[in-house]
Scaffold this motif. Structure first.
Motif, short mmCIF file in Angstrom:
data_model
loop_
_atom_site.label_atom_id
_atom_site.label_comp_id
_atom_site.label_asym_id
_atom_site.label_seq_id
_atom_site.Cartn_x
_atom_site.Cartn_y
_atom_site.Cartn_z
N GLU A 15 1.09 -1.13 0.03
CA GLU A 15 -0.10 -0.05 0.03
C GLU A 15 0.85 1.29 0.04
N GLY A 16 1.76 1.21 0.79
CA GLY A 16 2.98 2.44 0.95
C GLY A 16 3.77 2.48 -0.56
N ALA A 17 4.07 1.39 -0.95
CA ALA A 17 4.73 1.54 -2.30
C ALA A 17 3.89 2.17 -3.33
N LEU A 18 2.72 1.84 -3.28
CA LEU A 18 1.41 2.17 -4.51
C LEU A 18 1.38 3.66 -4.00
N GLY A 19 1.09 4.21 -3.02
CA GLY A 19 1.01 5.73 -2.46
C GLY A 19 1.95 6.27 -2.69
N SER A 20 3.15 5.94 -2.77
CA SER A 20 4.42 6.94 -3.15
C SER A 20 4.59 7.02 -4.41
N ALA A 21 4.32 5.98 -5.37
CA ALA A 21 4.24 5.92 -6.59
C ALA A 21 2.97 6.76 -7.19
N LEU A 22 1.91 6.66 -6.62
CA LEU A 22 0.82 7.59 -7.25
C LEU A 22 1.24 9.02 -7.04
N LEU A 23 2.00 9.58 -5.73
CA LEU A 23 2.46 10.78 -5.32
C LEU A 23 3.26 11.27 -6.43
N GLN A 24 4.27 10.23 -6.83
CA GLN A 24 5.23 10.84 -7.95
C GLN A 24 4.65 10.91 -9.13
N ALA A 25 3.37 10.30 -9.51
CA ALA A 25 2.77 10.20 -10.77
C ALA A 25 1.88 11.71 -10.85
N GLY A 26 1.74 12.24 -9.62
CA GLY A 26 1.04 13.31 -9.68
C GLY A 26 -0.53 13.20 -9.27
N ARG A 27 -1.10 12.14 -8.66
CA ARG A 27 -2.15 11.86 -8.33
C ARG A 27 -2.23 11.85 -6.58
N PRO A 28 -2.56 12.95 -6.11
CA PRO A 28 -2.33 13.02 -4.67
C PRO A 28 -3.41 12.46 -3.96
N ASP A 29 -4.74 12.57 -4.76
CA ASP A 29 -5.97 12.25 -3.69
C ASP A 29 -5.71 10.42 -3.77
N GLU A 30 -5.32 9.86 -4.64
CA GLU A 30 -5.48 8.23 -4.57
C GLU A 30 -3.94 8.07 -3.69
N ALA A 31 -3.17 8.82 -3.95
CA ALA A 31 -1.98 8.69 -3.04
C ALA A 31 -2.18 8.42 -1.51
N GLN A 32 -2.84 9.61 -1.16
CA GLN A 32 -3.51 9.92 0.27
C GLN A 32 -4.00 8.69 0.65
N THR A 33 -5.07 8.03 -0.13
CA THR A 33 -5.68 7.04 0.16
C THR A 33 -4.84 5.68 0.52
N SER A 40 -2.16 2.87 8.75
CA SER A 40 -3.14 2.42 9.56
C SER A 40 -2.87 1.04 9.58
N LEU A 41 -2.31 0.25 8.62
CA LEU A 41 -1.92 -0.98 8.74
C LEU A 41 -0.60 -1.41 9.72
N ASN A 42 0.22 -0.63 9.31
CA ASN A 42 1.78 -0.44 10.11
C ASN A 42 2.17 1.05 10.15
N PRO A 43 1.96 1.46 11.43
CA PRO A 43 2.21 2.99 11.80
C PRO A 43 3.69 3.06 12.11
N ARG A 44 4.64 2.09 11.79
CA ARG A 44 6.03 2.17 11.76
C ARG A 44 6.59 2.31 10.66
#
Length: 179
Positions: A15-33, A40-44
């Protein structure tokens, strides 16, 4: 990464890797999700927390950004990336109740000690010093940041710092949203 997340629901690093990739791709709303889901799955997951803080800061959600960065520093107290970004937020947030110049200076100096040639860290120290009213120190740090940005061939960054130097020379702090 989307296939990985579909195949392994609940896998925080995916989930984190996908969010980071979406952030890099300029898709902040999807990235934030996806970044929020990963936390929420792993706060560390420090890198996920940092990327979410970057995203929220870019959206001028300074209070949330500061909270995320403080949590990150509790997990990794000597992480210079968390120190630098939190120092920046504490020095430049448009809301006065979010700013803390003394803490920003302490954090900026700690981060800069680990990367003394980084113009971003030098510029952050300049903003922090300005927030405390030390405009002479702020100018010195900003001039060093500009020189380093020029040396590294970062013309856009150097121009941004030059504009900040003009504000510092007038005794103006570098709060976000101010001309």
């Amino acid at each position: 990464l989307q296939a990985l997340v579909r195949q392994a629901p609940g896998y925080a690093p995916g989930e984190g890797a996908l969010g980071s990739a979406l952030l890099q791709a300029g898709r902040p709303d999807e990235a934030q999700t996806h970044l929020s889901r990963a936390l929420s799955l792993n706060p560390r997951l420090a890198d996920v927390r940092f990327n979410l803080a970057l995203l929220l800061g870019a959206e001028s959600r300074h209070g949330e950004t500061i909270a995320l960065l403080r949590q990150g520093l509790r997990l990794e107290p000597s992480n210079p990336s968390f120190q630098q970004l939190l120092a920046w937020e504490l020095a430049t947030a448009p809301e006065a109740d979010l700013r803390d110049g003394a803490e920003a200076v302490r954090l900026a100096r700690s981060a800069l000690a680990r990367s003394p040639q980084d113009p971003v860290y030098q510029y952050t120290l300049a903003a922090a010093l300005a927030e405390t009213g030390d405009f002479k120190g702020a100018l010195n740090a900003a001039e060093q940041a500009e020189a380093e940005a020029v040396r590294l061939g970062r013309a856009g960054q150097a121009a941004t710092i030059r504009a900040a130097i003009a504000r510092l020379q007038k005794g103006q702090p570098l709060h976000a949203g101010t001309p």
